[in-house]
Each structure stands twice: as C-alpha cells, then as structure tokens.
Design an enzyme around this catalytic site. Structure first.
Site, PDB file in Angstrom:
ATOM      1  N   LYS A 176       0.816  -1.199   0.000  1.00 11.68           N
ATOM      2  CA  LYS A 176       0.000   0.000   0.000  1.00 11.68           C
ATOM      3  C   LYS A 176       0.863   1.269   0.000  1.00 11.68           C
ATOM      4  O   LYS A 176       2.071   1.210   0.227  1.00 11.68           O
ATOM      5  CB  LYS A 176      -0.940  -0.018   1.213  1.00 11.68           C
ATOM      6  CG  LYS A 176      -1.869  -1.246   1.253  1.00 11.68           C
ATOM      7  CD  LYS A 176      -2.779  -1.373   0.041  1.00 11.68           C
ATOM      8  CE  LYS A 176      -4.065  -2.130   0.288  1.00 11.68           C
ATOM      9  NZ  LYS A 176      -3.999  -3.597   0.101  1.00 11.68           N
TER      10      LYS A 176
HETATM   11  C1  LIG Z   1      -5.268  -4.492   0.959  1.00 10.96           C
HETATM   12  C2  LIG Z   1      -6.739  -4.480   1.031  1.00 10.96           C
HETATM   13  C3  LIG Z   1      -7.461  -4.985   2.136  1.00 10.96           C
HETATM   14  C4  LIG Z   1      -6.819  -5.745   3.253  1.00 10.96           C
HETATM   15  O1  LIG Z   1      -5.732  -5.186   3.831  1.00 10.96           O
HETATM   16  P1  LIG Z   1      -4.589  -6.104   4.496  1.00 10.96           P
HETATM   17  O2  LIG Z   1      -3.824  -5.104   5.287  1.00 10.96           O
HETATM   18  O3  LIG Z   1      -3.787  -6.710   3.398  1.00 10.96           O
HETATM   19  O4  LIG Z   1      -5.266  -7.101   5.358  1.00 10.96           O
HETATM   20  C5  LIG Z   1      -8.829  -4.824   2.151  1.00 10.96           C
HETATM   21  N1  LIG Z   1      -9.493  -4.240   1.140  1.00 10.96           N
HETATM   22  C6  LIG Z   1      -8.851  -3.776   0.054  1.00 10.96           C
HETATM   23  C7  LIG Z   1      -9.637  -3.114  -1.025  1.00 10.96           C
HETATM   24  C8  LIG Z   1      -7.466  -3.907  -0.056  1.00 10.96           C
HETATM   25  O5  LIG Z   1      -6.837  -3.487  -1.154  1.00 10.96           O
END
Ligand SMILES: *Cc1c(COP(=O)(O)O)cnc(C)c1O
Length: 397
Positions: A186
């Site tokens: 992210k």
């Molecule tokens: C990355 C993501 C998640 C989950 O996040 P994690 O930290 O990987 O558990 C949930 N929803 C969306 C749209 C994502 O891109």
C-alpha cells in the site's frame, strides 16, 4: 504505488527507537519503554492526516474491517452491501462476523454503483461498504445519502485509498467509519498493518476493546482491566507501528510524486482514440496510485495486456483474468469451499455466487486495464514508459 519504494533513514530512526527499549508491545511496560509509544504516535498522525477525531491502528486492513463491523454491531443475519471488484478481504471480513456479503454492481467509477446499491437493499441490510479501488473514490456523497435515507451504516473500505480525498474530505473519514491497510503493497506501509478511523467516540471505544480481547484499557495493569466483551487479537506491534510513523511523515510527498508520474502517462494515453478513462467523481482527490482506462472490448483489452507485458511494462493489470480482485475467479466463494462448517442459516441466506449475474461489472472489468504508478521512476523512465504504453495499446486497437 508501494510506500516501501521510499523506505529510508526516516523509518530506520523510528525502528531504532523501539529497538533501543526492546518493548515491542503497544500496551503496558511503562517503566521500560523510555516514553516510546509508536502505535499511539501513528494514530495521532493518522488523525492529523485524515481530519478525524479517533484512529485505531491494528495488525492489518482485514483486521480493521472485521473490527469495524463488529464494533458497528454487525453479525448473524445482517447483510452488508459491497462491490464484486475489490480484494477478497472485503467479503472475508463480513463473513468472519457471521454477516452476509451481498455484492452489487460497480459502474464506470470502478466502485459501487449507487443505483445497484438501491436495488440490493433489503430489510436485513445494515451496512453499505463501498471500496475506493485503485487509489480513488466511489460516489461517496450519493452513497451517504442512500445510507441516511435507509438508516444504514456507511463503512468505507479505503484500504487502497489512504491519502485520497473527495471534495476536500479524506476518503475513509466520510462514513460512520473507514478502514485503511498499511500492508507491504500500500501507499503507506507498516510492513503489515491497518487502521480504523471514525468521529464516533463510542464506536472507537468498542473497536479498541474488540481488537484486544475486549480489554477496556482503563488501567496500566492489564491483568486488572475489565473485559466487558469477548474480542480478538488484532493488535499491531510497536515495530510495525514504528515503520508506519516514518512512512506517514512522507504521505504528502508520496501523493505528489504519484500525481506527477500519473499525469505524464495519462496525457500520453489521452491522445489515443478508443481509450477512455475511469470516471473520477473528484479528479483532484485522486491519490494517483493507478491509471485505469477502458478499451472498446474484452478482446482488445486482453491483447493490450499481452502487448504491455511483451513491451516490458510491469504492473499492468487486466483484472478480469486476475484471481484476487474480481469475483469472476473467486471459486472459493462460488464453490463454497469453506475450511470449517458455517451455520446452515448463514449458507442459506447467502446469495449463490456461482449463479449471480454481474453483467454490468463484467462489461466494465473485462475492458479495464490499470497500470500501477511507481514513485521510484525518474522522469525519463516515466516518459519512456508512456511511449511504450501508447505503442502497446495502439497495437491492440
Ligand atoms: C489491501 C486491502 C485490504 C486488506 O488489507 P490487508 O492489510 O492486506 O489485510 C482490504 N481491502 C482492500 C480493497 C485492499 O486493497
């Protein structure tokens, strides 16, 4: 897109401050920690960056979504409306609480269609959960109106949209609650991490308890604290929070670099007839982590994806064939291959996703290509990439 591209002395300094104390837990150990409270420090920074009153840092975005739903009192028999273009964590978190994921089509914003949401509402609907996909916004104003009119909670899955905004308000900070992910891919990373933001103090307190076994955090002595509810362990560690403290200092710069790079690619691709772009309800608020565009047909999109690969353009996604982000290949959900038994009442209430028709979403996603924007590129690299993208797309058209 990923914040890890620009990992440097800023993060290392925060990590070292934790390492110097050896206290890796966010709660307690007051005498040993030399006044280092990295989870708290990042929560304060999240509040500042998003303009919300309360932020809770957790172990992942998935944990944040699950905890937010639990804190909203969502569970057995409740329906949560979400899009079929998202990451699997969105429906997994809903199912973890015992609620039913009800998917409604997306539109050319690549996010929930307000018209489809209106159609999906039943007397059991409790939450609308738009997902701000690929760094940009759903039609959050219209979705908020629908929620108000039907007395539903608005929970923003802003896991991919930290740093993006809609008409001056940060995505995630608009609904009853919003969730961010700080996983390794992210725009801001903790290595692994996530957050819930809300302006509702009671909701924050409930989430705070749920994510740490129901601890009410009323006391410095964990053993003496009350546990008004059973909860779970979704705590962040101080080491992960330290990484995030460093990253979030650079958020403005991260977004600025993404926007600069994206503009070069978008300007180049705008000259190609036959290419149209994802509709952005507020183009100025885009965090610009992806450039998403539409081609005239699925076949052309497939050809373009192949041509981009051959040209060496990494990070180009034709989501229709991807296993992670679109319902088409979510066989675990369609075939119901759950690892442990679920209540029959839940299975009976759940739509049969091997049969549900997502013609509108299929039409959009089958023609969509997204290219991820990286921060580490030099301007020459962005310009030569723009040329390659234009050539590959033209060849497919
Ligand atoms: C990355 C993501 C998640 C989950 O996040 P994690 O930290 O990987 O558990 C949930 N929803 C969306 C749209 C994502 O891109």
């Amino acid at each position: 897109m990923p914040g890890f591209e620009l990992f440097d002395h800023t993060e290392r300094k925060h990590i070292q401050e934790v390492a110097d104390t050896g206290v890796l837990m966010r709660y307690g150990f007051g005498g040993l920690r030399n006044n280092q409270w990295k989870a708290r420090e990042m929560e304060t920074a999240i509040c500042r960056a998003t303009g919300v009153q309360h932020a809770l840092l957790l172990s992942s975005g998935t944990a944040a979504l699950t905890t937010a739903l639990a804190a909203l009192g969502v569970g057995a028999g409740d329906e949560v409306i979400l899009p079929p273009f998202t990451f699997v964590a969105s429906f997994e978190s809903i199912m973890t609480t015992g609620a039913i994921p009800v998917m409604a089509d997306i539109d050319d914003t690549l996010c929930l269609s307000p018209a489809a949401v209106r159609k999906a509402i039943t007397p059991r609907t409790k939450v609308v959960m738009p997902v701000h996909m690929c760094g940009a916004m759903a039609q959050i104003d219209e979705l908020q109106e629908i929620c108000k009119a039907h007395n539903l909670f608005l929970l923003e899955d802003a896991c991919q949209a930290f740093g993006a905004s809609f008409k001056g308000r940060m995505l995630g900070a608009i609904g009853d609650a919003g969730c961010y992910s700080f996983d390794f891919n992210k725009i801001v990373t903790c290595g692994e991490g996530g957050a819930i933001v809300t302006n509702n103090k009671n909701l924050y307190e409930r989430a705070d308890m749920y994510h740490d076994h129901g601890h009410d955090h009323s006391n410095d002595d964990r053993g003496a604290e009350g546990h008004p509810f059973p909860g779970y362990n979704f705590r962040i560690s101080e080491l992960h929070a330290a990484v995030g403290c460093g990253q979030i200092e650079k958020l403005k710069r991260f977004v600025e670099i993404h926007r600069r790079h994206k503009k070069i690619l978008k300007d180049a691709l705008s000259a190609v007839s036959g290419v149209t772009f994802r509709r952005l309800p507020d183009a100025d608020g885009d965090s610009a982590t992806f450039l998403s565009f539409f081609l005239p047909s699925e076949e052309i999109a497939r050809k373009a994806a192949a041509a981009l690969k051959t040209a060496g353009v990494d990070g180009a996604f034709h989501w229709y064939g991807n296993n992670w982000h679109y319902i088409r290949n979510w066989n675990q959900l369609k075939a119901r291959t759950f690892m442990h038994p679920l209540y029959k009442s839940m299975l009976d209430a759940m739509p049969d996703y091997s049969k549900v028709n997502f013609a509108q979403s299929d039409d959009i996603i089958s023609r969509t290509i997204s290219v991820s924007i990286k921060m580490g590129w030099t301007e020459e690299e962005v310009r030569s990439r723009a040329v390659k993208i234009v050539e590959a797309v033209k060849a497919a058209l």
